[in-house]
Design a protein around this motif. Structure first.
Motif, PDB file in Angstrom:
ATOM      1  N   ALA A   1       0.832  -1.207   0.000  1.00  0.00           N
ATOM      2  CA  ALA A   1       0.000   0.000   0.000  1.00  0.00           C
ATOM      3  C   ALA A   1       0.868   1.258   0.000  1.00  0.00           C
ATOM      4  O   ALA A   1       0.608   2.217  -0.748  1.00  0.00           O
ATOM      5  CB  ALA A   1      -0.930  -0.007   1.208  1.00  0.00           C
ATOM      6  N   VAL A   2       1.927   1.270   0.837  1.00  0.00           N
ATOM      7  CA  VAL A   2       2.793   2.449   0.912  1.00  0.00           C
ATOM      8  C   VAL A   2       3.535   2.654  -0.406  1.00  0.00           C
ATOM      9  O   VAL A   2       3.671   3.798  -0.879  1.00  0.00           O
ATOM     10  CB  VAL A   2       3.786   2.316   2.085  1.00  0.00           C
ATOM     11  N   LEU A   3       3.996   1.572  -1.011  1.00  0.00           N
ATOM     12  CA  LEU A   3       4.670   1.694  -2.312  1.00  0.00           C
ATOM     13  C   LEU A   3       3.733   2.287  -3.359  1.00  0.00           C
ATOM     14  O   LEU A   3       4.148   3.114  -4.183  1.00  0.00           O
ATOM     15  CB  LEU A   3       5.180   0.318  -2.776  1.00  0.00           C
ATOM     16  N   ARG A   4       2.477   1.882  -3.354  1.00  0.00           N
ATOM     17  CA  ARG A   4       1.505   2.408  -4.315  1.00  0.00           C
ATOM     18  C   ARG A   4       1.261   3.900  -4.065  1.00  0.00           C
ATOM     19  O   ARG A   4       1.153   4.693  -5.001  1.00  0.00           O
ATOM     20  CB  ARG A   4       0.195   1.614  -4.209  1.00  0.00           C
ATOM     21  N   ILE A   5       1.188   4.283  -2.778  1.00  0.00           N
ATOM     22  CA  ILE A   5       0.998   5.696  -2.436  1.00  0.00           C
ATOM     23  C   ILE A   5       2.193   6.522  -2.898  1.00  0.00           C
ATOM     24  O   ILE A   5       2.046   7.573  -3.548  1.00  0.00           O
ATOM     25  CB  ILE A   5       0.793   5.846  -0.912  1.00  0.00           C
ATOM     26  N   LEU A   6       3.395   6.057  -2.572  1.00  0.00           N
ATOM     27  CA  LEU A   6       4.610   6.784  -2.948  1.00  0.00           C
ATOM     28  C   LEU A   6       4.778   6.848  -4.460  1.00  0.00           C
ATOM     29  O   LEU A   6       5.231   7.862  -5.009  1.00  0.00           O
ATOM     30  CB  LEU A   6       5.834   6.125  -2.309  1.00  0.00           C
ATOM     31  N   THR A   7       4.423   5.769  -5.143  1.00  0.00           N
ATOM     32  CA  THR A   7       4.547   5.744  -6.606  1.00  0.00           C
ATOM     33  C   THR A   7       3.627   6.771  -7.247  1.00  0.00           C
ATOM     34  O   THR A   7       4.022   7.489  -8.170  1.00  0.00           O
ATOM     35  CB  THR A   7       4.229   4.334  -7.141  1.00  0.00           C
ATOM     36  N   LEU A   8       2.393   6.868  -6.767  1.00  0.00           N
ATOM     37  CA  LEU A   8       1.470   7.862  -7.332  1.00  0.00           C
ATOM     38  C   LEU A   8       1.977   9.275  -7.060  1.00  0.00           C
ATOM     39  O   LEU A   8       1.936  10.148  -7.942  1.00  0.00           O
ATOM     40  CB  LEU A   8       0.070   7.679  -6.755  1.00  0.00           C
ATOM     41  N   LYS A   9       2.474   9.517  -5.857  1.00  0.00           N
ATOM     42  CA  LYS A   9       3.015  10.847  -5.539  1.00  0.00           C
ATOM     43  C   LYS A   9       4.204  11.168  -6.435  1.00  0.00           C
ATOM     44  O   LYS A   9       4.363  12.308  -6.891  1.00  0.00           O
ATOM     45  CB  LYS A   9       3.416  10.903  -4.062  1.00  0.00           C
ATOM     46  N   SER A  10       5.043  10.166  -6.692  1.00  0.00           N
ATOM     47  CA  SER A  10       6.206  10.378  -7.549  1.00  0.00           C
ATOM     48  C   SER A  10       5.791  10.616  -8.996  1.00  0.00           C
ATOM     49  O   SER A  10       6.268  11.554  -9.646  1.00  0.00           O
ATOM     50  CB  SER A  10       7.131   9.167  -7.454  1.00  0.00           C
ATOM     51  N   LYS A  11       4.903   9.770  -9.510  1.00  0.00           N
ATOM     52  CA  LYS A  11       4.467   9.902 -10.904  1.00  0.00           C
ATOM     53  C   LYS A  11       3.763  11.226 -11.145  1.00  0.00           C
ATOM     54  O   LYS A  11       3.796  11.766 -12.250  1.00  0.00           O
ATOM     55  CB  LYS A  11       3.539   8.738 -11.284  1.00  0.00           C
ATOM     56  N   PHE A  12       3.115  11.736 -10.126  1.00  0.00           N
ATOM     57  CA  PHE A  12       2.378  12.982 -10.302  1.00  0.00           C
ATOM     58  C   PHE A  12       3.199  14.211  -9.928  1.00  0.00           C
ATOM     59  O   PHE A  12       2.691  15.322  -9.880  1.00  0.00           O
ATOM     60  CB  PHE A  12       1.078  12.946  -9.488  1.00  0.00           C
ATOM     61  N   GLY A  13       4.473  14.010  -9.651  1.00  0.00           N
ATOM     62  CA  GLY A  13       5.369  15.140  -9.421  1.00  0.00           C
ATOM     63  C   GLY A  13       5.212  15.833  -8.096  1.00  0.00           C
ATOM     64  O   GLY A  13       5.630  16.986  -7.935  1.00  0.00           O
ATOM     65  N   LEU A  14       4.647  15.153  -7.090  1.00  0.00           N
ATOM     66  CA  LEU A  14       4.422  15.815  -5.806  1.00  0.00           C
ATOM     67  C   LEU A  14       5.712  16.067  -5.039  1.00  0.00           C
ATOM     68  O   LEU A  14       5.766  16.964  -4.195  1.00  0.00           O
ATOM     69  CB  LEU A  14       3.455  14.996  -4.940  1.00  0.00           C
TER      70      LEU A  14
END
Length: 682
Positions: A385-398
Motif C-alpha cells: 500500500a505504501v509503495l503504491r501511495i509513494l509511486t502515485l506521488k512520484s508519478k504525479f510530481g508531488l
C-alpha cells in the motif's frame, strides 16, 4: 511537473461509450437472478489508470526501506483537518507527532487564505521522514452553511444539481477547468469529490443538491468532464462515494445502495466504471451499506466483497482506494474506529479517511502495528500500500512541486469576479415545470400589480422587478426561517397585505415545511390571484405546490442566493437562455405546399430540464417553454438559397429533394443558438 500518463479524452466519445456500456449491461443481465454478479462490458479505455505496481522506482523503494513500521502505517492515513483558516492546535500536534499520507482542508475559502493554509501545512511536510509530500486535498463542490462563507470562497459555485439541469454546455466545462486551475495555483494537488452517487429514488429521502441527478449517463459524462479538467491541470481527482447509494438516506440512518447486483454497472456503478476506464487514479469508498453486493451488511469501507471483489476484481481497478471515514457516525454505531481501520486494511483499502483530527488516529496506527507484529496482518500488505501511495506521488510530481505564490491570489480573485460562470449556469438550469395561461414571463401590462412573498430576503428581487414592472409590493415571512414553517399569524398578515394585486409571486425554500408553504398558495387563491411559485433548493414535496398556476425550479442553495436571485430575476422577466431543439426525423411535405417555420415551436426557453424524477407528477427531463424576451435576431436558412429573418416564417419548396433548414438565434447576452431540421420534399 506534468505526469506522463495524463491525457484528455473527448466527451462525445465518453458519452457514446457510456451508452454502449448501458446497452451491453442490459443485454447481459437478461435472465440473471438478483444475486448474480454484475457483468462487465468490454470497452477500450482512452486512458489507463496509472500502474502503481509495475512503475515503482528504486527511489520510491529506498524511501520505503527508510521508514519504520509505524511510519509506514502513518502514510495510510488521510485526515480532514479541523482548523478552518489554518491548522488548529490539535491539527498541529497531530502533524508533528505523525506524518499522514494525505490531508483535506475542511473548507476552501478565499484564494489567499487557502494559499496561506497550504504553506503552513507544507512546513510539516518538509520535517517528516524522507520529506514525503502530502496529498493536499479540498472539495470545491462541498456546500457552505452561510451566505458569508460562500461570499468568501475563491469561486462562486453552483450546486451540482444546477450543473446537471443546465445540460452539457461550455459554461460547465469552463467552471471545471477554472476549479482545477485554481486548485493548482493555490498549491493543492488533490480534489476530494464530488460524489458520483445518483439522486435518491426513495420516497422519504430528503434529497440533495449535491448529486448530478438520477441519470447514470449524465453523471458519467460529468465525471468525464471533471477528469479531463483535473488531469489537464495536474490535479489528482478522487471521486467519492463508491459504490453509490449515498443519497439513499432517511433520518439519521445509514445510506444504502439497493441496486441489484446484475444491474449495478448500468445504474449506480456506471459513473465509477467510466471514471475507472478513463484513468481515475484514486477512488473513495464510503460507509454505505450495499446488501446486494455484501449480504453480510458490512459498510462498504470495511467490506472485502465491495473493495477487493467488486472494485479491484470485477471492475479491475488498479488505482488507490481510500475508505471511510473510519470515525463516521454509522461506523461508530458498529465498531471502534481503530478496529474498523484494521478491517478496512484487510478488506483491501490502501488508505483510511478520518473526518477529523483525534486521538483515534494514533490508536488506529498502534492497533494496525500490533496486528502486523502479531502476524494478523502481513507486513507485505502494508508495504504494498505504501509503495503504491509513494509511486502515485512520484508519478504525479508531488516530490518537487514548488510552493504556491501568494501574488496569485489577487490575480485569481480578479479573474473569477469577471468570469460570472456560476450565474450563467444557474440561469441555464432554471426549470419551468408549469406555466398555465402563459403567466411567465412577467409583463408590465398583464402581471401588475405584482405581490411578492416568501421565506428568503425579498428586497434584492423586488428592487430588480420594480425597475421593470413598477407596481411591485412584497411581504417577507420572516419567522419561518426560525420556526421551519409558516405560522398561522403570518398567514393572517399575508391576507391583509396582499390587496389590490393581480399576480402573486411566492419564493419558497425547500427547507421550510411544504404544507405550511402550500397554505400561502391557498390564501392567495382565495383572493382570485394568479400564483407563481419559485422553489429554491431540492424539489421535494412537489405535489404540495400543484395548485400554483406556474412552477419554476432553481437549484441553488438557499444559503448562497446571490447568483440565484440574479438568475431568477432574468428568468421571470423573460431574459432567458435559448436552446434550439434540432430534430433528425425529417419533415415530409409535397412540393409547392406552404410550410410554417415558427421559432417558438422549436426552441426551449428557459433551458433547464428536471434532473431528477418527480413521478408521478413530472418525469426526469421534463420542462415547458415560454416566449422569451431575450431573442435579439432570428435567421432561417431553408437550404434552397432562400432565407428569412422572421420569427414566424412561411416557405414553399418548389422542387422535390432532401433539404436541411438551419435556424440561428442571437440572444441579448451576445450568445447564439442554432439547430438544423431535415426536410423531405416529395
Amino acid at each position: 511537473m506534468k505526469a506522463k500518463y495524463i491525457s484528455t479524452f473527448p466527451l462525445v466519445s465518453l458519452l457514446v461509450s457510456t451508452l454502449i456500456v448501458s446497452q451491453v449491461c442490459r443485454a447481459q443481465v437478461v435472465g440473471q437472478g438478483l444475486d448474480a454478479s454484475p457483468k462487465i462490458p468490454q470497452t477500450t479505455p482512452t486512458q489507463e489508470t496509472p500502474d502503481l505496481q509495475d512503475d515503482q522506482t528504486d527511489d520510491v523503494k529506498a524511501i520505503l526501506d527508510s521508514l519504520t513500521l509505524d511510519q509506514k502505517i502513518m502514510q495510510l492515513m488521510f485526515v480532514r483537518l479541523s482548523g478552518v483558516l489554518a491548522p488548529s492546535s490539535v491539527d498541529s500536534k497531530l502533524l508533528e507527532m505523525l506524518t499522514p499520507g494525505g490531508i483535506i482542508l475542511p473548507e476552501i475559502g478565499s484564494a489567499s487564505s487557502t494559499i496561506e493554509y497550504v504553506e503552513l501545512v507544507r512546513k510539516f511536510e518538509a520535517a517528516n521522514p524522507g520529506s514525503i509530500p502530502f496529498f493536499i486535498a479540498g472539495n470545491a463542490f462541498a456546500p457552505t452553511d452561510s451566505e458569508v462563507k460562500n461570499s468568501n470562497r475563491f469561486l462562486n459555485m453552483p450546486s451540482m444539481l444546477s450543473l446537471s439541469a443546465s445540460g452539457e454546455n461550455e459554461d460547465a466545462k469552463e467552471l471545471f477547468h477554472t476549479v482545477a486551475d485554481n486548485f493548482h495555483r493555490m498549491g493543492l494537488n488533490t480534489h476530494f469529490g464530488p460524489s458520483l452517487t445518483l439522486a435518491s429514488d426513495l420516497n422519504n429521502s430528503l434529497g440533495s443538491l449535491y448529486t448530478f441527478g438520477d441519470d447514470p449517463a449524465t453523471t458519467a459524462n460529468a465525471a468525464g468532464s471533471l477528469l479531463t479538467a483535473f488531469y489537464t491541470n495536474d490535479i489528482l481527482w478522487m471521486p467519492s462515494g463508491f459504490p453509490g447509494g449515498e443519497a439513499n438516506r432517511t433520518g439519521n440512518g445509514p445510506a444504502i445502495m439497493l441496486t441489484p447486483g446484475p444491474h449495478f454497472i448500468e445504474r449506480d456503478g456506471l459513473p465509477y466504471f467510466i471514471a475507472i476506464k478513463h484513468g481515475v487514479p484514486i477512488i473513495h469508498v464510503a460507509n454505505t451499506l450495499a446488501p446486494t453486493i455484501d449480504p453480510d451488511m458490512k459498510p462498504a469501507s470495511v467490506s472485502r466483497k465491495v473493495i477487493t471483489s467488486l472494485l479491484k476484481g470485477t471492475l479491475d481497478y488498479k488505482g488507490l482506494v481510500i475508505s471511510g471515514p473510519m470515525d463516521g457516525p454509522y461506523i461508530l454505531t458498529k465498531y471502534e474506529p481503530e478496529a474498523a481501520a484494521v478491517q478496512s486494511i484487510v478488506a483491501g483499502s490502501d488508505m483510511l479517511l478520518w473526518s477529523k483530527t483525534s486521538p483515534q488516529i494514533p490508536k488506529a496506527i498502534a492497533l494496525i502495528s500490533n496486528a502486523v507484529r502479531n502476524g494478523n496482518i502481513d507486513e507485505a500488505l502494508i508495504d504494498n500500500a505504501v509503495l503504491r501511495i509513494l509511486t502515485l506521488k512520484s508519478k504525479f510530481g508531488l516530490f518537487d512541486r514548488p510552493l504556491p505564490e501568494v501574488r496569485q491570489a489577487l490575480k485569481m480573485q480578479n479573474e473569477n469576479e469577471k468570469l460570472g460562470v456560476a450565474q450563467r449556469i444557474e440561469k441555464r438550469a432554471a426549470t419551468l415545470l408549469k406555466n398555465d395561461a402563459n403567466l411567465l414571463p412577467l409583463k408590465k401590462d398583464l402581471s401588475t400589480p405584482l405581490f411578492i412573498t416568501g421565506i428568503v430576503d425579498l428586497q434584492p428581487l423586488k428592487k430588480i422587478l420594480a425597475k421593470e414592472l413598477k407596481y411591485v409590493n412584497h411581504f417577507e415571512i420572516k419567522t419561518a426561517k426560525h420556526t421551519g414553517r409558516v405560522e398561522d399569524f403570518e398567514l393572517r398578515r399575508l391576507e391583509r397585505t396582499a390587496k389590490g394585486v393581480r399576480t402573486a409571486l411566492c419564493i419558497f425554500d425547500n427547507r421550510i415545511d411544504a404544507r405550511s408553504q402550500a397554505q400561502v398558495i391557498a390564501e392567495l387563491k382565495k383572493k382570485n390571484l394568479k400564483v407563481i411559485v419559485v422553489l429554491l433548493g431540492y424539489p421535494r414535496d412537489i405535489n404540495t405546490y400543484q395548485s400554483a398556476d406556474a412552477l419554476l425550479l432553481l437549484y441553488g442553495a438557499t444559503t448562497s442566493l446571490n447568483a440565484t436571485i440574479s438568475a431568477l430575476s432574468d428568468i421571470l422577466l423573460g431574459n432567458a437562455p435559448v436552446t434550439v431543439l434540432s430534430d433528425s426525423k425529417p419533415l415530409t411535405r409535397p412540393t409547392n405546399q406552404t410550410i410554417t417555420f415558427d421559432v417558438l415551436d422549436v426552441i426551449q426557453s428557459p433551458t433547464g430540464r428536471l434532473p431528477v424524477s418527480l413521478e408521478p407528477f413530472f418525469p426526469a427531463g421534463h420542462s415547458v417553454s415560454y416566449a422569451p424576451t431575450s431573442i435579439k435576431s432570428v435567421h432561417w436558412d431553408f437550404g434552397d438559397n432562400a432565407r428569412s429573418n422572421e420569427n414566424r416564417a412561411e416557405h414553399i419548396y418548389t422542387q422535390p429533394g432532401q433539404y436541411t433548414a438551419t435556424l440561428t438565434i442571437e440572444v441579448s447576452d451576445g450568445t447564439t443558438a442554432s439547430g438544423t431540421f431535415a426536410i423531405d420534399i416529395q
